[in-house]
Enzyme design. Structure first.
Site, PDB file in Angstrom:
ATOM      1  N   ASN A   8      12.784 -50.580  -1.306  1.00 31.71           N
ATOM      2  CA  ASN A   8      14.015 -50.696  -1.085  1.00 31.71           C
ATOM      3  C   ASN A   8      14.249 -50.773   0.128  1.00 31.71           C
ATOM      4  O   ASN A   8      13.695 -49.642   0.904  1.00 31.71           O
ATOM      5  CB  ASN A   8      14.730 -49.511  -1.194  1.00 31.71           C
ATOM      6  N   LYS A  10      16.691 -51.098   1.718  1.00 31.36           N
ATOM      7  CA  LYS A  10      18.404 -51.235   2.233  1.00 31.36           C
ATOM      8  C   LYS A  10      18.691 -51.547   3.765  1.00 31.36           C
ATOM      9  O   LYS A  10      18.439 -52.736   3.810  1.00 31.36           O
ATOM     10  CB  LYS A  10      17.719 -49.190   2.901  1.00 31.36           C
ATOM     11  N   HIS A  96      22.091 -45.754  -6.552  1.00 29.47           N
ATOM     12  CA  HIS A  96      20.915 -44.996  -5.974  1.00 29.47           C
ATOM     13  C   HIS A  96      22.181 -44.352  -5.277  1.00 29.47           C
ATOM     14  O   HIS A  96      22.956 -44.266  -5.464  1.00 29.47           O
ATOM     15  CB  HIS A  96      20.867 -46.210  -4.468  1.00 29.47           C
ATOM     16  N   GLU A  98      23.044 -42.995  -2.844  1.00 29.73           N
ATOM     17  CA  GLU A  98      23.087 -43.303  -1.318  1.00 29.73           C
ATOM     18  C   GLU A  98      24.925 -44.191  -1.974  1.00 29.73           C
ATOM     19  O   GLU A  98      25.824 -44.522  -0.730  1.00 29.73           O
ATOM     20  CB  GLU A  98      22.128 -44.686  -0.139  1.00 29.73           C
ATOM     21  N   GLU A 163      14.286 -39.956  -8.892  1.00 32.69           N
ATOM     22  CA  GLU A 163      14.904 -39.703  -7.119  1.00 32.69           C
ATOM     23  C   GLU A 163      15.370 -38.893  -6.843  1.00 32.69           C
ATOM     24  O   GLU A 163      16.953 -38.399  -6.156  1.00 32.69           O
ATOM     25  CB  GLU A 163      14.913 -41.256  -6.214  1.00 32.69           C
ATOM     26  N   GLY A 169      14.213 -39.661   2.022  1.00 33.34           N
ATOM     27  CA  GLY A 169      14.147 -40.310   3.525  1.00 33.34           C
ATOM     28  C   GLY A 169      13.176 -39.014   4.491  1.00 33.34           C
ATOM     29  O   GLY A 169      13.768 -39.038   5.386  1.00 33.34           O
ATOM     30  N   SER A 209      10.715 -40.405  -0.463  1.00 34.43           N
ATOM     31  CA  SER A 209       9.243 -40.462   0.578  1.00 34.43           C
ATOM     32  C   SER A 209       7.758 -40.731  -0.315  1.00 34.43           C
ATOM     33  O   SER A 209       6.494 -39.729   0.332  1.00 34.43           O
ATOM     34  CB  SER A 209       9.453 -38.390   0.983  1.00 34.43           C
TER      35      SER A 209
HETATM   36  P1  PGA Z   1      12.586 -43.213   0.675  1.00 30.60           P
HETATM   37  O1  PGA Z   1      13.558 -43.806  -0.221  1.00 30.60           O
HETATM   38  O2  PGA Z   1      10.903 -44.121   0.341  1.00 30.60           O
HETATM   39  O3  PGA Z   1      12.709 -43.485   2.228  1.00 30.60           O
HETATM   40  O4  PGA Z   1      12.262 -41.604   1.066  1.00 30.60           O
HETATM   41  C1  PGA Z   1      13.058 -44.479  -2.045  1.00 30.60           C
HETATM   42  C2  PGA Z   1      14.988 -44.847  -1.374  1.00 30.60           C
HETATM   43  O5  PGA Z   1      16.016 -44.420  -1.109  1.00 30.60           O
HETATM   44  O6  PGA Z   1      14.724 -45.580  -2.735  1.00 30.60           O
END
Ligand code: PGA
Length: 251
Positions: A8, A10, A96, A98, A163, A169, A209
Site C-alpha cells: 500500500n 499510500k 483502510h 486511514e 490491521e 506506521g 509495521s
Molecule cells: P505500515 O502500514 O506497514 O506502514 O504500518 C500498513 C498499512 O497501513 O496498510
C-alpha cells in the site's frame, strides 16, 4: 492457497519514483525465479496506469487504494471501480483505517464500495482493526466482529486485512499469539457468515509495521494468508524481503 503480499504505497510517489519502484519490484520478482506468494502493489491513483504498464506480463498485479460506491456521477474528485479497472488495476483496498478515520467511512459505505468493486471485476481487500483505546479496553474482538459483519456483503469474494490501528506506521506489532487469536476469531466469523467452504477460502492478511525482519514470524502464524505492507513497500528490496518470508499453504 498462496499467501498474498500487498504493498500500500499510500500518498507516496511521483512518476519517476513510482516507475523506479515498480521496475525494482518487477526485476526482483523475476530474479527470485518465482516467489512462493502472490504480489500486489497499490500506487496512488495518478500512478496506476503507468505502474500497470510497467508490470504488464510480470507476476505482480496492481490495485487501487479506494474507490467510490457509485459507478459514475457528480462526485467531484472521486474515482469509480470501473475507472480503476480501466487504468489497469485488478484489486482495490477498501475501508483502510486511514479512510475510516480521515474520511468518516463507516461499515455500510465500505460494504457498498465492496459491491461496486466486485461488480467492476476488482478483487477487494477489506481492512478491519481496533484502535489502541479499544484494545486497552478489551474490545478488540467485538470491534473487529462488527466491522466484518458490517463491511462484507453477501457472497463476499475477496480478502480481509486485519490491521490494528495502533500498529500502522508505528513500528509496533501485536505478539504472534495476539495475531493468532485475532486471525482465528476472524476465521470463525467468516465461516459463520459465509459457510465452511467459502469462509475458509478467504485469505486474511495481517497489516501494521510488517518489515523483512518480522515478516517470517508473522506469516507463519496460523490463519495468516499474507501481509498488507505500508512503509516497507516503498523500497523494492524491503518489499521483496517480506515476500521471501511468505510460505505456500492453506489460508
Ligand atoms: P505500515 O502500514 O506497514 O506502514 O504500518 C500498513 C498499512 O497501513 O496498510
Amino acid at each position: 492457497m498462496r499467501q498474498l503480499i500487498a504493498g500500500n504505497w499510500k500518498m507516496h510517489g511521483l512518476g519517476a519514483d513510482s516507475a523506479a519502484l515498480a521496475e525494482g519490484i518487477k526485476a526482483g520478482a523475476a530474479r527470485a525465479g518465482g516467489l512462493a506468494c502472490d504480489l500486489l502493489v497499490c500506487p496512488p491513483f495518478t500512478q496506476i496506469a503507468a505502474v500497470a504498464r510497467i508490470l504488464a506480463g510480470s507476476p505482480v498485479v496492481v490495485g487501487g487504494q479506494d474507490c467510490h460506491a457509485q459507478g459514475q456521477g457528480a462526485h467531484t474528485g472521486d474515482i469509480s471501480a470501473a475507472m480503476l479497472a480501466d487504468a489497469g488495476a485488478t484489486w482495490v483496498i477498501l475501508g483502510h483505517s486511514e479512510r475510516r478515520q480521515n474520511h468518516g467511512e463507516i461499515d455500510e459505505l465500505v460494504r457498498e464500495k465492496v459491491e461496486a468493486a466486485t461488480a467492476a471485476g476488482l478483487t477487494p481487500i477489506v481492512c478491519v482493526g481496533e484502535t489502541e483505546e479499544q484494545r486497552v479496553g478489551g474490545q478488540e474482538t467485538e470491534v473487529v466482529g462488527w466491522q466484518i459483519s458490517g463491511s462484507l456483503p453477501k457472497g463476499f469474494k475477496g480478502v480481509v486485512a486485519y490491521e490494528p490501528v495502533w500498529a500502522i506506521g508505528t513500528g509496533r506489532t501485536p505478539t504472534e499469539a495476539d495475531v493468532a487469536t485475532m486471525h482465528a476469531f476472524i476465521r470463525e466469523e467468516l465461516v459463520r457468515q459465509f459457510g465452511e467452504e467459502d469462509g475458509q477460502a478467504i485469505r486474511i492478511l495481517y497489516g501494521g509495521s510488517v518489515k523483512p525482519s518480522n515478516a517470517g514470524a508473522l506469516l507463519a502464524v496460523p490463519n495468516v494468508g499474507g501481509a498488507l505492507v505500508g512503509g516497507a513497500s516503498l523500497k523494492a528490496e524491503d518489499f521483496l524481503g517480506i515476500a521471501r518470508g511468505a510460505i505456500a499453504r492453506r489460508p
